[in-house]
Design a protein around this motif. Structure first.
Motif, PDB file in Angstrom:
ATOM      1  N   GLY A   1       2.740 -23.215  16.434  1.00 50.58           N
ATOM      2  CA  GLY A   1       1.891 -22.044  16.298  1.00 50.58           C
ATOM      3  C   GLY A   1       0.969 -21.725  15.213  1.00 50.58           C
ATOM      4  N   GLN A   2       0.176 -21.930  15.059  1.00 48.71           N
ATOM      5  CA  GLN A   2      -0.944 -22.728  14.538  1.00 48.71           C
ATOM      6  C   GLN A   2      -2.060 -23.298  14.235  1.00 48.71           C
ATOM      7  N   GLY A   3      -2.678 -23.619  13.943  1.00 46.13           N
ATOM      8  CA  GLY A   3      -3.938 -24.898  14.212  1.00 46.13           C
ATOM      9  C   GLY A   3      -4.591 -25.726  13.231  1.00 46.13           C
ATOM     10  N   LYS A   4      -3.315 -25.233  11.370  1.00 46.84           N
ATOM     11  CA  LYS A   4      -3.673 -26.652  10.534  1.00 46.84           C
ATOM     12  C   LYS A   4      -3.195 -27.760  10.635  1.00 46.84           C
ATOM     13  N   VAL A   5      -3.363 -28.705  10.291  1.00 47.07           N
ATOM     14  CA  VAL A   5      -1.868 -29.135   9.618  1.00 47.07           C
ATOM     15  C   VAL A   5      -2.574 -29.938   7.707  1.00 47.07           C
ATOM     16  N   PRO A   6      -1.733 -29.746   6.982  1.00 47.72           N
ATOM     17  CA  PRO A   6      -0.223 -30.667   7.696  1.00 47.72           C
ATOM     18  C   PRO A   6       0.372 -30.083   8.982  1.00 47.72           C
ATOM     19  N   VAL A   7       1.035 -30.886   9.758  1.00 46.70           N
ATOM     20  CA  VAL A   7       2.071 -30.096  10.781  1.00 46.70           C
ATOM     21  C   VAL A   7       3.275 -31.729  11.416  1.00 46.70           C
ATOM     22  N   LEU A   8       4.968 -31.021  10.577  1.00 49.25           N
ATOM     23  CA  LEU A   8       5.683 -32.442  10.685  1.00 49.25           C
ATOM     24  C   LEU A   8       6.651 -31.840  11.393  1.00 49.25           C
TER      25      LEU A   8
END
Lengths: 234, 234
Positions: free
Chosen positions: B54-61
Motif C-alpha cells: 500500500g506504499q512505495g518504500k522499504v523495508p517491506v516485510l
C-alpha cells in the motif's frame, strides 16, 4: 526510611521562584516515587551549604547522611531505594534508554532553551548571584548575555526545530514514557518548567508538545502547575 | 509461524550492496528475535513489487499474507508476535522511550549522515534508479547533490556534534539499551551501517561511538560486519 529528605533547590531573589530544570527533574521524580521532600531555597553562590556533596551544583538531595547530586544519579538512587513505589524507568532497558533522552535534554535541549530565556534571568536572581551568573554563562557561551538576548526570536525558532523528535513521539503517545509519565518525561519537562517559571512558553499552542506540557503540569497533583512563576501563565 | 519471512531490502547496482538504514534496523530486529529471513534485492523504482504493502518504500516485510512496512511498525509487530524471543524493548516504558531514540535517529541523525555521504550514492545505484534518486533527494534538500557533496567535511564535523547525546550515553554504558543491544541500538546503528556499506566511517577512532559501532558489528554473529561494502573496512 524515616529520615526527612531535603532538596537544595535553586531559587531567585524570591525564595519561591524555583526555576532550575535539573532540580525540577528531581522534584518530579520524588513525586513519582511518593517521597515527601523538604526543599531549601538555594542560590548559585551558596557553595558552602552543599559542600558536603563534594561539588557545587544543585540538585543536591540529602537522605540521612547521604549527600546525593546530579539529577540522573539521584533518579537512579530513587529507583533502586524505593523499588516498591512506581518505577521511574520500567526496567533495565527502559533505564538505559531513558539515559539517552536525559542526555539529549541536557546536551541539546537545555542550551537551546537557554538561548531563548537567558536574558530574563539576571534581574530575577538574588543580587549576590548576579555577577556569578553573568561570568559563568558568558564564559560558557563565549558572548555577552545581552547579545544572546538580542537573538531571542531566531533562538525560539531554532528551539522549535530542535523539538522535532519530541514532537514526533508526542504526536503518537501521551508521554515520552508511554501511557503515563516517568523519568524520560521528567528529564525533558524540566526545561519547559524552567522557561515557564521565568515567563516563557516554548512551544506553539497547536504543537503536540504543548498538549504534553499541559499533561505534565497536571501530573502529580499539579505539582508543576502550582509553582510560582514570574508572570501568570494560562 | 512457519511461513518464510521475506524482506524487500534496498540494493545498489550490485545485488549484495544493501545500504538502507531503515532496512538495517529491520535486519537487526529480525536477528534479535531469531527470525530467519529471506531478503530480496529491491531498487527504488520497483514500486510494483511492493504495491501490496500500500506504499512505495522499504523495508517491506512479508509474513504470510501480511505486508508490513515502516521500520518502527515492523519492530512493534515483531515484539508482539514473537513474545518468547528476546525482547526488543524490555517492556512498555522501554518501548515508548525507544520511540524517542528512533525519532531522533530518523529526524536528526539520518539527515546529518545523508549530508556526509549523498555524493557517493548515485554511482553505486542501479542505472534505472539514478534519475529517481537525484530528483527526489534534490527536491528534499532543495539543492543539487553536487553542492551537498562539496560540503562533506563541514557536514562530517556537524554530524560529530550531532552525536553528542549518543556519545554521552555510550561513554557510560555498552549499548543504548544497556548491557546488551536491543531496538534502541538497531534504530541508531542503521545510520552507521548505511555509511559504512558506502565506504564512510562516521565517528572518529577515539570516539566512544566508534567502540559501540564495533560492538554492533560483532553482534548477532557479525551480521552487520559481514555485509558487503564498497570498500574494505578495517
Amino acid at each position: 526510611m524515616s529520615d526527612t529528605v531535603r532538596l537544595y533547590d535553586l531559587a531567585g531573589e524570591d525564595d519561591d521562584l524555583r526555576f532550575s530544570p535539573n532540580c525540577w527533574r528531581t522534584r518530579l521524580a520524588l513525586a513519582h516515587k511518593g517521597v515527601p521532600v523538604e526543599t531549601v531555597a538555594w542560590r548559585f553562590t551558596e557553595k558552602d551549604s552543599i559542600a558536603r556533596s563534594g561539588q557545587g551544583k544543585v540538585p543536591v538531595l540529602v537522605v540521612g547522611d547521604l549527600w546525593l547530586y546530579e539529577s540522573w544519579d539521584i533518579a537512579e538512587y530513587l529507583e533502586d531505594h524505593f523499588p516498591q513505589a512506581p518505577s521511574l524507568f520500567g526496567g533495565a532497558v527502559g533505564r538505559a534508554t531513558a539515559r539517552f533522552v536525559n542526555q539529549w535534554a541536557s546536551e541539546v535541549l537545555h542550551p537551546a532553551v537557554a538561548r531563548c530565556i537567558i536574558g530574563d534571568i539576571p534581574a530575577l536572581l538574588h543580587p549576590k548571584d548576579r555577577d556569578y551568573f553573568r561570568t559563568t554563562r558568558e564564559a560558557a557561551f563565549g558572548r555577552s548575555l545581552e547579545s544572546i538576548a538580542a537573538e531571542r526570536e531566531p533562538a525560539l525558532a531554532a528551539l522549535r526545530q530542535t523539538l522535532a523528535p519530541l514532537r514526533g513521539v508526542l504526536a503518537r503517545q501521551h508521554f515520552v514514557a508511554g501511557a503515563e509519565p516517568a523519568y524520560a518525561d521528567h528529564a525533558v519537562f524540566g526545561a519547559f518548567q524552567w522557561a515557564r517559571v521565568l515567563g516563557t512558553k516554548l512551544a506553539a499552542a497547536d504543537d503536540a508538545v504543548s498538549a504534553w506540557v499541559e499533561r505534565m503540569l497536571d501530573a502529580y497533583g499539579g505539582l508543576a502547575r502550582n509553582a510560582t512563576c514570574v508572570a501568570p501563565m494560562v
